[in-house]
Design a protein around this motif. Structure first.
Motif, PDB file in Angstrom:
ATOM      1  N   LEU A 181      27.867   4.915 -21.521  1.00 39.03           N
ATOM      2  CA  LEU A 181      29.162   5.858 -21.072  1.00 39.03           C
ATOM      3  C   LEU A 181      29.363   5.012 -19.649  1.00 39.03           C
ATOM      4  O   LEU A 181      28.735   4.324 -18.962  1.00 39.03           O
ATOM      5  CB  LEU A 181      28.312   7.185 -20.438  1.00 39.03           C
ATOM      6  CG  LEU A 181      28.592   8.377 -21.592  1.00 39.03           C
ATOM      7  CD1 LEU A 181      27.733   9.425 -21.108  1.00 39.03           C
ATOM      8  CD2 LEU A 181      29.836   8.661 -21.981  1.00 39.03           C
ATOM      9  N   LEU A 204      24.745   6.874 -27.941  1.00 39.07           N
ATOM     10  CA  LEU A 204      25.947   5.948 -27.130  1.00 39.07           C
ATOM     11  C   LEU A 204      25.553   6.140 -25.597  1.00 39.07           C
ATOM     12  O   LEU A 204      26.587   5.743 -24.704  1.00 39.07           O
ATOM     13  CB  LEU A 204      27.322   6.281 -27.561  1.00 39.07           C
ATOM     14  CG  LEU A 204      27.386   5.883 -29.076  1.00 39.07           C
ATOM     15  CD1 LEU A 204      28.795   5.893 -29.415  1.00 39.07           C
ATOM     16  CD2 LEU A 204      26.962   4.350 -29.298  1.00 39.07           C
ATOM     17  N   ARG A 205      24.943   7.128 -25.080  1.00 35.97           N
ATOM     18  CA  ARG A 205      24.973   7.668 -23.692  1.00 35.97           C
ATOM     19  C   ARG A 205      24.650   6.513 -22.758  1.00 35.97           C
ATOM     20  O   ARG A 205      25.371   6.432 -21.750  1.00 35.97           O
ATOM     21  CB  ARG A 205      23.620   8.737 -23.665  1.00 35.97           C
ATOM     22  CG  ARG A 205      22.367   8.235 -23.425  1.00 35.97           C
ATOM     23  CD  ARG A 205      21.271   9.407 -23.594  1.00 35.97           C
ATOM     24  NE  ARG A 205      19.860   9.001 -23.826  1.00 35.97           N
ATOM     25  CZ  ARG A 205      19.502   8.693 -25.043  1.00 35.97           C
ATOM     26  NH1 ARG A 205      20.297   8.706 -26.067  1.00 35.97           N
ATOM     27  NH2 ARG A 205      18.088   8.185 -25.353  1.00 35.97           N
ATOM     28  N   VAL A 212      28.088  10.354 -35.055  1.00 35.28           N
ATOM     29  CA  VAL A 212      28.185  10.874 -33.588  1.00 35.28           C
ATOM     30  C   VAL A 212      29.259  11.853 -33.381  1.00 35.28           C
ATOM     31  O   VAL A 212      28.974  12.655 -32.470  1.00 35.28           O
ATOM     32  CB  VAL A 212      28.394   9.276 -32.719  1.00 35.28           C
ATOM     33  CG1 VAL A 212      28.993   9.967 -31.271  1.00 35.28           C
ATOM     34  CG2 VAL A 212      27.345   8.693 -32.653  1.00 35.28           C
ATOM     35  N   ILE A 245      35.638   9.193 -29.110  1.00 40.69           N
ATOM     36  CA  ILE A 245      34.413   8.596 -28.741  1.00 40.69           C
ATOM     37  C   ILE A 245      34.863   7.291 -27.823  1.00 40.69           C
ATOM     38  O   ILE A 245      34.402   7.060 -26.585  1.00 40.69           O
ATOM     39  CB  ILE A 245      33.641   7.893 -29.618  1.00 40.69           C
ATOM     40  CG1 ILE A 245      33.172   9.164 -30.411  1.00 40.69           C
ATOM     41  CG2 ILE A 245      32.666   7.047 -29.242  1.00 40.69           C
ATOM     42  CD1 ILE A 245      32.426   8.857 -31.815  1.00 40.69           C
ATOM     43  N   CYS A 303      22.776  11.623 -27.375  1.00 44.91           N
ATOM     44  CA  CYS A 303      23.708  10.689 -28.006  1.00 44.91           C
ATOM     45  C   CYS A 303      23.050   9.493 -28.003  1.00 44.91           C
ATOM     46  O   CYS A 303      22.832   8.874 -26.887  1.00 44.91           O
ATOM     47  CB  CYS A 303      25.093  10.856 -27.607  1.00 44.91           C
ATOM     48  SG  CYS A 303      26.228   9.663 -28.480  1.00 44.91           S
ATOM     49  N   HIS A 328      27.258  14.808 -31.818  1.00 46.68           N
ATOM     50  CA  HIS A 328      27.183  14.723 -30.381  1.00 46.68           C
ATOM     51  C   HIS A 328      28.773  14.992 -29.610  1.00 46.68           C
ATOM     52  O   HIS A 328      28.858  15.622 -28.868  1.00 46.68           O
ATOM     53  CB  HIS A 328      26.605  13.527 -29.814  1.00 46.68           C
ATOM     54  CG  HIS A 328      25.249  13.312 -30.509  1.00 46.68           C
ATOM     55  ND1 HIS A 328      24.157  13.854 -30.361  1.00 46.68           N
ATOM     56  CD2 HIS A 328      24.965  12.374 -31.622  1.00 46.68           C
ATOM     57  CE1 HIS A 328      23.091  13.486 -31.040  1.00 46.68           C
ATOM     58  NE2 HIS A 328      23.658  12.455 -31.626  1.00 46.68           N
ATOM     59  N   CYS A 329      29.504  14.110 -30.266  1.00 48.99           N
ATOM     60  CA  CYS A 329      30.902  14.128 -29.259  1.00 48.99           C
ATOM     61  C   CYS A 329      31.907  15.224 -29.789  1.00 48.99           C
ATOM     62  O   CYS A 329      32.911  14.892 -30.285  1.00 48.99           O
ATOM     63  CB  CYS A 329      31.263  12.513 -29.434  1.00 48.99           C
ATOM     64  SG  CYS A 329      32.418  12.393 -28.016  1.00 48.99           S
ATOM     65  N   PRO A 345      30.580  17.683 -24.898  1.00 49.00           N
ATOM     66  CA  PRO A 345      29.698  16.783 -25.667  1.00 49.00           C
ATOM     67  C   PRO A 345      28.264  16.544 -25.324  1.00 49.00           C
ATOM     68  O   PRO A 345      27.932  17.138 -23.954  1.00 49.00           O
ATOM     69  CB  PRO A 345      30.402  15.578 -25.323  1.00 49.00           C
ATOM     70  CG  PRO A 345      31.308  15.752 -24.062  1.00 49.00           C
ATOM     71  CD  PRO A 345      31.524  17.146 -24.068  1.00 49.00           C
ATOM     72  N   HIS A 346      27.348  16.589 -26.402  1.00 52.11           N
ATOM     73  CA  HIS A 346      26.104  16.546 -26.337  1.00 52.11           C
ATOM     74  C   HIS A 346      25.549  15.133 -25.571  1.00 52.11           C
ATOM     75  O   HIS A 346      24.943  14.405 -26.646  1.00 52.11           O
ATOM     76  CB  HIS A 346      25.258  16.865 -27.322  1.00 52.11           C
ATOM     77  CG  HIS A 346      25.921  18.509 -27.779  1.00 52.11           C
ATOM     78  ND1 HIS A 346      25.684  18.877 -28.881  1.00 52.11           N
ATOM     79  CD2 HIS A 346      26.432  19.453 -27.037  1.00 52.11           C
ATOM     80  CE1 HIS A 346      26.117  19.935 -29.148  1.00 52.11           C
ATOM     81  NE2 HIS A 346      26.612  20.299 -27.862  1.00 52.11           N
ATOM     82  N   CYS A 347      25.863  14.465 -24.699  1.00 47.81           N
ATOM     83  CA  CYS A 347      25.509  13.138 -24.140  1.00 47.81           C
ATOM     84  C   CYS A 347      24.160  12.840 -24.100  1.00 47.81           C
ATOM     85  O   CYS A 347      23.652  11.949 -24.636  1.00 47.81           O
ATOM     86  CB  CYS A 347      26.300  12.741 -22.957  1.00 47.81           C
ATOM     87  SG  CYS A 347      28.142  12.998 -23.084  1.00 47.81           S
ATOM     88  N   ARG A 380      36.567   8.368 -24.304  1.00 48.82           N
ATOM     89  CA  ARG A 380      35.454   8.828 -23.306  1.00 48.82           C
ATOM     90  C   ARG A 380      34.811   7.795 -22.606  1.00 48.82           C
ATOM     91  O   ARG A 380      33.900   7.925 -21.680  1.00 48.82           O
ATOM     92  CB  ARG A 380      34.403   9.940 -24.031  1.00 48.82           C
ATOM     93  CG  ARG A 380      35.373  11.359 -24.069  1.00 48.82           C
ATOM     94  CD  ARG A 380      34.281  12.350 -25.112  1.00 48.82           C
ATOM     95  NE  ARG A 380      35.039  13.556 -24.687  1.00 48.82           N
ATOM     96  CZ  ARG A 380      34.528  14.517 -25.563  1.00 48.82           C
ATOM     97  NH1 ARG A 380      33.622  14.531 -26.555  1.00 48.82           N
ATOM     98  NH2 ARG A 380      35.161  15.604 -25.378  1.00 48.82           N
ATOM     99  N   HIS A 381      34.531   6.626 -23.662  1.00 45.56           N
ATOM    100  CA  HIS A 381      33.593   5.415 -22.865  1.00 45.56           C
ATOM    101  C   HIS A 381      34.833   4.439 -22.401  1.00 45.56           C
ATOM    102  O   HIS A 381      34.342   3.156 -22.018  1.00 45.56           O
ATOM    103  CB  HIS A 381      33.053   4.801 -24.142  1.00 45.56           C
ATOM    104  CG  HIS A 381      31.907   5.675 -24.386  1.00 45.56           C
ATOM    105  ND1 HIS A 381      30.565   5.341 -24.300  1.00 45.56           N
ATOM    106  CD2 HIS A 381      31.973   6.859 -24.990  1.00 45.56           C
ATOM    107  CE1 HIS A 381      29.716   6.282 -24.500  1.00 45.56           C
ATOM    108  NE2 HIS A 381      30.433   7.246 -25.161  1.00 45.56           N
TER     109      HIS A 381
HETATM  110  S1  SF4 Z   1      27.466   9.562 -24.981  1.00 44.92           S
HETATM  111 FE1  SF4 Z   1      28.167  10.350 -27.259  1.00 44.92          FE
HETATM  112  S2  SF4 Z   1      28.742  12.540 -26.862  1.00 44.92           S
HETATM  113 FE2  SF4 Z   1      28.837  11.560 -24.856  1.00 44.92          FE
HETATM  114  S3  SF4 Z   1      30.915  10.864 -24.580  1.00 44.92           S
HETATM  115 FE3  SF4 Z   1      29.765   9.105 -25.653  1.00 44.92          FE
HETATM  116  S4  SF4 Z   1      29.876   9.409 -27.865  1.00 44.92           S
HETATM  117 FE4  SF4 Z   1      30.376  11.283 -26.818  1.00 44.92          FE
END
Ligand code: SF4
Length: 227
Positions: A225, A221-222, A204, A158, A219, A208-209, A214-216, A161-162
């Motif tokens: 991003l 946390l979208r 999460v 996670i 989610c 989702h992740c 990933p199912h953003c 990816r962020h």
């Molecule tokens: S928004 Fe959620 S699913 Fe997408 S990368 Fe971030 S943590 Fe993962």
């Protein structure tokens, strides 16, 4: 090295608010006692939690979920009881290593084993063969009430990816980032915060992740991003 960027730290705090709003407090760790938490922390190494639940159920049915009862069990019997958790011979040996220290150095009292400065107890746990940082920190945070943030594969996926960390960042760097960014509360409030923060990341990661695709869209946390 994980970042010291203040905006990352702000985003980490924001992330918790969004996860908590979406999921509610998770009341982790799912267990009936601190000892069960420690057993679960070893059993969950390299396996899904549902497999651990089957192993824990077997231990409960066999009335083996206490330090003394488990210590008295022959290791091959223990291995059969925890078979659903996978790697059962290795995990039985690891449980035995943990139990030996608990029974022989702390008279079977987890409270005594955990009663010291966090870094002292952490070093004690890490000296046991088969207990690495994630397992030790899970025991410290959830069974011992110590402020020791747990980092796992979900955290790293996670965060990377962020752009909150690099995929190459090591455990200690990520833990330092989390403990610095999320260390503004004190004592019991901080412990509860860190317990629930890790639990929220697991939710999460599970929902989702995923490692692939990933199912953003769904989610919480979208909005955090990178653009
Ligand atoms: S928004 Fe959620 S699913 Fe997408 S990368 Fe971030 S943590 Fe993962």
């Amino acid at each position: 090295m994980a970042t010291s960027n203040p905006s990352v730290k702000r985003q980490l705090r924001q992330a918790y608010q969004q996860m908590h709003r979406a999921h509610g407090h998770q009341q982790w760790w799912p267990a009936d006692s601190p000892f069960e938490i420690c057993v679960g922390a070893i059993l969950t190494q390299n396996t899904a939690w549902k497999n651990v639940e089957h192993a824990i159920a077997n231990l409960k049915t066999a009335k083996a979920l206490s330090a003394k009862r488990m210590y008295d069990l022959p290791v091959d019997e223990l291995a059969q009881l925890i078979r659903p958790a996978g790697y059962y011979n290795m995990k039985a040996a690891r449980l035995r290593n943990f139990l030996s220290v608990l029974m022989e150095q702390h008279n079977g009292s987890l409270q005594r084993m955990m009663a010291d400065k966090t870094e002292t107890v952490r070093a004690r746990l890490l000296s046991i063969n088969g207990i690495g940082p994630e397992t030790a920190d899970s025991m410290l945070l959830y069974a011992g009430g110590h402020a020791s943030f747990v980092i796992d594969a979900y955290t790293k996926r996670i965060f990377s990816r962020h752009d909150w960390c690099k995929e190459t960042d090591v455990y200690d760097a990520l833990q330092t980032l989390c403990q610095t960014a999320l260390g503004q509360r004190t004592d019991a409030a901080r412990t509860d915060y860190w317990q629930d923060y890790h639990a929220q990341l697991v939710v999460v990661g599970n929902r989702h992740c995923r490692p692939k695709n990933p199912h953003c869209d769904e989610c919480p946390l979208r909005s955090l991003l990178p653009t």
